[in-house]
Design an enzyme around this catalytic site. Structure first.
Site, PDB file in Angstrom:
ATOM      1  N   GLU A 198       0.810  -1.220   0.000  1.00  0.00           N
ATOM      2  CA  GLU A 198       0.000   0.000   0.000  1.00  0.00           C
ATOM      3  C   GLU A 198       0.844   1.273   0.000  1.00  0.00           C
ATOM      4  O   GLU A 198       0.814   2.064   0.931  1.00  0.00           O
ATOM      5  CB  GLU A 198      -0.978  -0.030   1.176  1.00  0.00           C
ATOM      6  N   GLU A 205      -3.874 -10.755   0.211  1.00  0.00           N
ATOM      7  CA  GLU A 205      -4.670 -10.676   1.442  1.00  0.00           C
ATOM      8  C   GLU A 205      -6.093 -11.046   1.089  1.00  0.00           C
ATOM      9  O   GLU A 205      -6.613 -10.591   0.068  1.00  0.00           O
ATOM     10  CB  GLU A 205      -4.657  -9.257   2.031  1.00  0.00           C
TER      11      GLU A 205
HETATM   12  C1  GAL Z   1      -4.916  -4.153   4.069  1.00  0.00           C
HETATM   13  C2  GAL Z   1      -3.520  -3.846   4.527  1.00  0.00           C
HETATM   14  C3  GAL Z   1      -3.181  -4.525   5.813  1.00  0.00           C
HETATM   15  C4  GAL Z   1      -4.278  -4.342   6.801  1.00  0.00           C
HETATM   16  C5  GAL Z   1      -5.545  -4.879   6.250  1.00  0.00           C
HETATM   17  C6  GAL Z   1      -6.708  -4.676   7.165  1.00  0.00           C
HETATM   18  O1  GAL Z   1      -5.358  -3.177   3.221  1.00  0.00           O
HETATM   19  O2  GAL Z   1      -2.594  -4.203   3.553  1.00  0.00           O
HETATM   20  O3  GAL Z   1      -1.991  -3.997   6.302  1.00  0.00           O
HETATM   21  O4  GAL Z   1      -4.437  -2.987   7.063  1.00  0.00           O
HETATM   22  O5  GAL Z   1      -5.865  -4.194   5.070  1.00  0.00           O
HETATM   23  O6  GAL Z   1      -6.560  -5.263   8.383  1.00  0.00           O
END
Ligand code: GAL
Length: 958
Positions: free
Chosen positions: A418, A488
């Protein structure tokens, strides 16, 4: 090396990565060169600003006896019982004004002092290197009064040549650490801001002729079964691998037959790199990673990531994580079928990667880079798109790659997280590709895959993942030919994540979809005397993001949450399916490499949830990807009227480095005979006497028709219930404009339903109570009829629910709740267990006979919320009652009300009352992943539709 003599603090806001340090190089735990750990208790002084104190503390002879002490490694804000400031949690907002590269004048600055002697056997010749493995966020260092430099890049190593400054005794190491620096702009990861010297500090002797940097290249050719080893070394030497008969000069390639390294078969060969002055142990794993035919292949085969994102976290020590804890994380991962880690969002402690090599995990090693806070200003001034910062970015890339390049487990480099887009990222990718063409490059923010070797996304919906799998997602030409991963997905905040099985199907169905990494491994709850575990806001932060920091598959104390148990089942590498009545089972080896010879299979046969027979099942040692049909034995004789079924399990046949023989890897249940219908309880006529209605074993309030007793058991407040203490996933994330059910439920008032009694009717064979259940302000409601019947000893309730008005939202739950005396502290049930389950988190729920205390039914989410439901319950026994469901039901019991659970902010707010509240639900709403990603899939929503369900209550002697 240059020396600065002024008291300048300019270096803090200077965008350069540092001054005076050595170039980055490979990290290794030990060699035969002497080393001295400088970890321990250090003298410590905290100042509120960077320039508050002069530099005289660094002079030999400075008297620091009046200073405090801290542990190094450690974060000062987690020491000193609050005397040294406090942690701050923000997701992406910078906790200081955004004006790069400037930071506030209020810049907590920790002066650290450590005095040490060299051990008696410390060699007199050679040089020495002072190594810092991690300091947040900027440090200036003096040794014996000499300014040796400063650095930024918190989760990266920094070394200084110090030999000429060392004395035999009384060396004074002074380190000034600033919480904020230009580097902070590059370290805006979603986590606690925790300043300090949080990783090891060591002094390394560098003998004459010591190795400096070296790069182990160990590839594997799956066609020939041979590995090629070439160790490039800045200082020439020889490489030996006795087991392979290798003895070769550095820089010389050699090809020999080998067993390859994979995450499933982490075969390592011990070797040695010997230069004139040093012998360094090597652990060599041969493997080749490529993108070929649009998929990531290792050793010629497509791999599937069953991954997690791991932040370094310990509830008392923050990002100071010791070796045992690192190993524990990895052992837990392996035990839960996880095969990959993304080191979100910075390189981990270097020893962690040694453990990944040894235990077998694919690693995405991510650079210490995130500038997410710039999103608030449309990414204006983003350092990754500003050439002035590029040296700092390249420094970070180099420090990661050079440090970690010798690990077979590392298959992918990630530029960071990010950080928007920009030329700096391209420069990093180019540098990495050039330095290490044998690994792949990842960066999620590069939506067009300009710089990367794979298409990566976070929190994409199932529908989108399906489109991507089918190649219908469009995108640039380059992207269309690349493999896809979810770096993620499945946000494990609080109860959940839901929908894992549905993702897994999409990973297994489409070649291009190579799996994902659940967000995230551990809840970052900080141990707190009054609150149990603290989250954002608990330290009085001005800006914070609450419990968004508690979104892991394990709780802060590292016990697995139900989410991890579910994930283990969903990603099990062996599929067991079959036909129970026919007695056949199909076993599919879902490993990418390993055959099944490491597993032993077992069958067992259950009658009404009790195992009556068990034995071993001969399964061929199938190669990866193969399946076979296996016949189960004859089922045990005659169990007429009972519900029966097989359980087939795959267990480790031998001890491994991460679990003992018998550890369960995969399982399935194959039903044989269905549950018999629950006999009705009827025949008795209700009678009214003494302001009570009597029916069979029960009594009711004559005015309200409310149940009072079943035999000698007092029952209170039995009524329809549709509310649950909303989960983080119900509530959704504040920035989402999609439908967020938790908010809709609140708005509608499902938490404040009123129960109007329309009629209490005594019939010939039933007591019927007619009600309407509805929230204030709206016309919609639920017409609810409770029909009670009984025979001599059994009482049956049939609840009929008919929605009134236009229901546009699904329900959180639908069932009844009632209170029992607090002596009801234990439950036995036949149904799903042992842990909690919800409609889209129920893969791991296993049919059986279970029992638990009421306390142990609770899942200790750091922020209390709905939890603890057990699925598919046929019957439950609690507080002197046996409750049979028709159909099966969801069972929940707790020593507080749903309203108290809802109001609680920390576990310590939950205080048991004198009533145990039981919920028997006909339906529960799905959980989804909307605390960051998509909500529940439509099939898991509980529509407000006509429903009818029954329970039979019998008093029992427990
Ligand atoms: C993503 C980010 C993580 C964390 C997650 C939410 O966007 O890369 O670091 O913030 O969301 O828990």
């Amino acid at each position: 090396m240059s020396f600065r003599t002024t008291d300048s603090t300019d270096y803090i806001e200077d965008v350069s990565p540092g001054r005076g340090g050595l170039p980055p190089r490979a990290w290794y735990a030990a060699s035969d060169a002497a080393s001295l750990s400088l970890n321990g208790r250090w003298r410590f002084r905290l100042s509120a600003t960077a320039g508050a104190e002069d530099e005289s503390f660094a002079e030999p002879g400075f008297d620091a006896s009046g200073w405090d002490e801290v542990a190094v490694p450690g974060h000062w804000v987690l020491q000193g019982d609050g005397a040294f400031g406090a942690p701050i949690y923000t997701n992406h907002l910078y906790p200081f004004p955004v004006d790069p590269p400037y930071v506030p004048t209020e810049n907590p600055t920790g002066d650290h002092l450590h005095t040490f002697d060299l051990p008696d056997d410390w060699p007199a010749d050679g040089d020495a290197v002072l190594r810092f493995d991690g300091v947040e966020s900027c440090a200036r260092v003096w040794l014996n009064g000499e300014d040796i430099g400063e650095f930024k890049g918190s989760r990266l190593p920094h070394e200084f040549a110090v030999g000429r400054l060392l004395k035999r005794t009384g060396n004074v190491l002074a380190v000034r650490v600033h919480q904020w620096s230009s580097g902070s702009y590059l370290e805006d990861q979603d986590q606690w801001w925790l300043p300090g010297i949080f990783r090891d500090v060591a002094l390394l002797h560098r003998p004459e002729g010591a190795a400096s940097d070296f790069f182990v290249h160990a590839s594997y050719d799956h066609r020939s079964g041979e590995g090629t080893l070439r160790v490039d070394s800045l200082v020439e030497g020889r490489v030996t691998v006795p087991e392979l008969g290798i003895d070769v000069a550095t820089g010389e390639p050699l090809t020999v037959p080998v067993e390859p390294w994979t995450a499933e078969t982490p075969r390592l060969y011990d070797g040695v790199l010997a230069t004139a002055g040093e012998r360094i142990p090597l652990r060599i794993g041969f493997r080749t990673v490529v993108v070929e035919d649009g998929v990531i292949k290792v050793n010629g085969k497509r791999i599937l990531f069953r991954g997690v994102n791991r932040h370094e976290f310990h509830p008392e020590k923050g990002r100071t994580v010791d070796l045992d804890t690192m190993r524990r994380d990895l052992v837990l991962m392996k035990q839960h079928n996880i095969n990959a880690v993304r080191t979100s969002h910075y390189p981990p402690h270097p020893a962690f990667l040694d453990l990944c090599d040894e235990l077998g995990l694919w690693v995405i090693d991510e650079c210490d880079l995130e500038t997410h806070g710039f999103v608030e200003q449309a990414w204006r001034d983003n350092p990754v798109d500003d050439d002035r910062w590029t040296p700092a970015l390249l420094d970070r890339a180099a420090r990661m790659v050079e440090r970690d390049k010798n690990h077979p487990s590392v298959v992918i480099w990630s530029l960071g997280n990010e950080a928007g887009t920009g030329r700096g990222l391209t420069a990093m990718a180019e540098w990495i590709h050039d330095r290490d063409p044998d690994r792949l490059v990842h960066y999620e923010g590069d939506i067009n895959c300009r710089d990367t070797d794979m298409y990566s996304r976070m929190y994409a919906s199932h529908a989108e993942v399906e489109q991507i799998g089918r190649g219908l997602d469009g995108g640039t030409h380059k992207r269309r030919d690349l493999p896809f991963i979810l770096c993620e997905y499945a946000h494990a905040m609080g109860n959940g994540p839901g929908g894992l099985s549905d993702y897994q199907r999409l990973f297994e169905k489409y070649e291009r979809n190579q799996g994902g990494f659940v967000w995230e491994w551990i809840d970052h709850g900080i141990k707190h005397a009054e609150l149990g575990y603290a989250y954002g806001g608990d330290f009085g932060e001005e800006l914070h993001d609450g419990n968004f920091v508690c979104d892991g598959l394990i709780f802060p104390d590292r016990t697995p949450s139900p989410g991890l148990v579910e994930y283990k089942k969903v990603i099990e590498p062996v599929r067991i399916e079959g036909d129970g009545p026919a007695g056949t089972v199909r076993i599919t080896n879902g490993h990418d490499f390993a055959d099944l010879s490491h597993l032993a299979f077992e069958w067992s046969y259950q009658v009404d949830g009790e195992t009556v027979e068990a034995g071993s099942l001969a399964v061929p040692g199938l190669a990866a990807g193969e399946s076979a049909e296996v016949k189960l034995p004859e089922p045990p004789a005659d169990s007429r009227g009972a519900e029966t079924g097989w359980t087939v399990r795959a267990l480790l046949a031998e001890d491994t480095a991460w679990a003992t023989k018998g550890h369960e890897v995969a399982w399935a249940q194959l039903p044989v005979t269905e549950r018999a219908p629950v006999p009705v309880a009827a025949g008795e006529q209700p009678t009214s006497r003494d302001r009570l209605i009597h029916l069979g074993p029960a009594s009711f309030d004559a005015r309200t028709g409310e149940l009072r007793t079943v035999g000698a058991v007092d029952v209170t407040g039995l009524r329809l219930d549709v509310w649950r203490a909303t989960t983080d996933n119900d509530n959704g994330a504040s920035w989402q404009d999609d439908i967020r059910y938790g908010l809709l439920w609140q708005k509608l008032g499902l938490h404040r339903m009123r129960h109007r009694i329309d009629a209490v009717e005594l019939g010939d064979d039933a007591l019927t109570v007619r009600t309407r259940v509805a929230p204030a302000a709206w016309e919609l409601g639920l017409r609810t009829v409770y029909r009670w019947t009984a025979d001599g000893s059994r009482l049956r309730l049939t609840v009929s629910v008919t929605p009134d008005g236009e229901w546009k939202v699904p329900l959180p739950r639908l069932g009844i709740r009632f209170g029992l005396p607090s002596s009801a502290d234990h439950v036995k049930w036949f149904g799903g267990g042992p842990g909690e389950a919800y409609p889209d988190t129920r893969a791991a729920s296993r049919l059986g006979r279970w029992q638990s205390s009421i306390d142990d039914l609770q899942t200790p989410y750091v922020r209390p919320q709905e939890n603890g439901a057990r699925a598919d319950v046929r019957w439950a026994e609690i507080g002197g009652l046996r409750i049979e469901g028709d159909p099966e039901f969801w069972f929940t019991a707790r020593r507080w009300t749903t309203e108290q659970l809802d109001a609680a902010e920390h576990r310590t707010d939950l205080v048991p009352g004198d009533t145990v509240w039981v919920n028997l639900d006909n339906g529960q709403g799905g959980i989804g992943s909307q605390s960051c990603g998509p909500g529940p899939l439509p099939q898991y929503l509980l529509g407000a539709e006509p429903a009818e369900f029954s329970f039979t209550f019998t008093e029992i002697n427990e």
